[in-house]
Design an enzyme around this catalytic site. Sequence first.
Site, mmCIF file in Angstrom:
data_model
loop_
_atom_site.group_PDB
_atom_site.id
_atom_site.type_symbol
_atom_site.label_atom_id
_atom_site.label_comp_id
_atom_site.label_asym_id
_atom_site.label_seq_id
_atom_site.Cartn_x
_atom_site.Cartn_y
_atom_site.Cartn_z
ATOM 1 N N ASP A 5 20.033 -7.559 13.360
ATOM 2 C CA ASP A 5 18.662 -7.451 12.368
ATOM 3 C C ASP A 5 18.331 -7.115 11.923
ATOM 4 O O ASP A 5 18.053 -6.634 10.744
ATOM 5 C CB ASP A 5 17.228 -7.907 13.938
ATOM 6 C CG ASP A 5 16.736 -8.362 14.447
ATOM 7 O OD1 ASP A 5 16.623 -9.345 13.415
ATOM 8 O OD2 ASP A 5 15.872 -8.072 15.520
ATOM 9 N N GLN A 16 13.796 -10.341 19.925
ATOM 10 C CA GLN A 16 12.632 -10.767 19.622
ATOM 11 C C GLN A 16 11.859 -10.165 20.113
ATOM 12 O O GLN A 16 10.753 -9.620 21.272
ATOM 13 C CB GLN A 16 11.860 -12.352 20.055
ATOM 14 C CG GLN A 16 11.008 -12.908 19.831
ATOM 15 C CD GLN A 16 11.025 -13.425 17.735
ATOM 16 O OE1 GLN A 16 13.012 -13.199 18.201
ATOM 17 N NE2 GLN A 16 10.673 -13.093 17.586
ATOM 18 N N LYS A 67 15.361 -20.421 16.167
ATOM 19 C CA LYS A 67 17.238 -19.902 16.105
ATOM 20 C C LYS A 67 17.935 -20.378 16.707
ATOM 21 O O LYS A 67 19.226 -20.245 16.387
ATOM 22 C CB LYS A 67 16.939 -17.596 16.383
ATOM 23 C CG LYS A 67 15.745 -17.730 14.930
ATOM 24 C CD LYS A 67 15.297 -16.191 15.964
ATOM 25 C CE LYS A 67 14.413 -15.349 15.021
ATOM 26 N NZ LYS A 67 13.827 -14.417 15.086
HETATM 27 N N1 GUN Z 1 9.648 -10.362 15.867
HETATM 28 C C1 GUN Z 1 9.363 -10.991 14.178
HETATM 29 N N2 GUN Z 1 10.357 -11.349 12.889
HETATM 30 C C2 GUN Z 1 10.888 -10.132 13.706
HETATM 31 C C3 GUN Z 1 12.973 -10.164 13.342
HETATM 32 O O1 GUN Z 1 12.997 -10.722 12.443
HETATM 33 N N3 GUN Z 1 13.325 -9.721 14.596
HETATM 34 C C4 GUN Z 1 13.182 -9.453 15.584
HETATM 35 N N4 GUN Z 1 14.244 -9.022 16.555
HETATM 36 N N5 GUN Z 1 11.834 -9.953 16.239
HETATM 37 C C5 GUN Z 1 10.706 -10.596 15.347
#
Ligand code: GUN
Length: 297
Positions: free
Chosen positions: A121, A98, A54
């Site tokens: 998100d 995360q 990311k």
């Molecule tokens: N962990 C695995 N996928 C995601 C996601 O799409 N967003 C977040 N915040 N954590 C994750």
Amino acid sequence: MSAKLIKGAEVAAQIRAELKKEVEELKAKHNVTPGLVTILVGEDPASVSYVTAKQKTSHELGFYSIQDNQSPDITEDTLLALIDKYNKDPKIHGILVQLPLPKHIDSNKVLYAIDPDKDVDAFHPVNVGRLCIGTGIFLPCTPAGCKELINRGYGDPKGKELVVVGRSNIVGKPMVNIMLQKAPGANATVTVVHTGTPQEKIIEHCRRADILVVAAGVPKYVKGDWVKEGACVIDVGVNRIGVTESGKAKLCGDVDFDEVKEKAGCITPVPGGVGPMTITMLMSNTVMAAKHAAGLV
Ligand code: GUN
């Protein structure tokens, strides 16, 4: 018949190129630089790898970008105070915590502390509500990626029979809400089947689908004879089914690809289908959050 492949990596690269141009324009014309913070608690290897990807993408697009690493022992109160700090920081437009978080932290309490306008998100209940009503400024990343793949790989879903397999909060339910909106690129007739649906009914509904979105969590769940000739099949599943000779994880989706590709008109592969879209949609949400904060949308 052998289905056309909907290549997520290519679509994602195309969208990222569009975003990069948009970021350059935002900087030049409006003095706005999209800002994203990714907060990582602990050192779970999968989470480290997601967050690294990311950050890499946000740097490539020219964002102001912060990677905030925190100890696995951080208290809930300290994490909430950190989110409050970023909520108040005008240079930050998107906050991503995360998941998963360590067990001593209430994940919902943390996610719900994020300012909904910075919740890239789109997991906050306010954004879930906005999505249902159709007033959201951004969509949850994985289903938003599926929508783009349908639009760019299949065409207009208006009036088509779209069946979602699975009702999770992060894929199935938002997928339903996105695709039933009276909006461009959506406006489908949507059905959702799930673990409460009798198996023979699941198959019956799948066979009616012009567009089938599968997020069942079961490897190779959807079989060739469940799929209508020419249907668009979007496979959200990622299942590890062994190791390749070179030591890499061997993956398969929730669709039995070898069978279904003979019936479908177009299909996403695993890997290389929905997966590459998710981070790209996070970037798109961050750009949207920055434009919203600047009063441009
Ligand atoms: N962990 C695995 N996928 C995601 C996601 O799409 N967003 C977040 N915040 N954590 C994750």
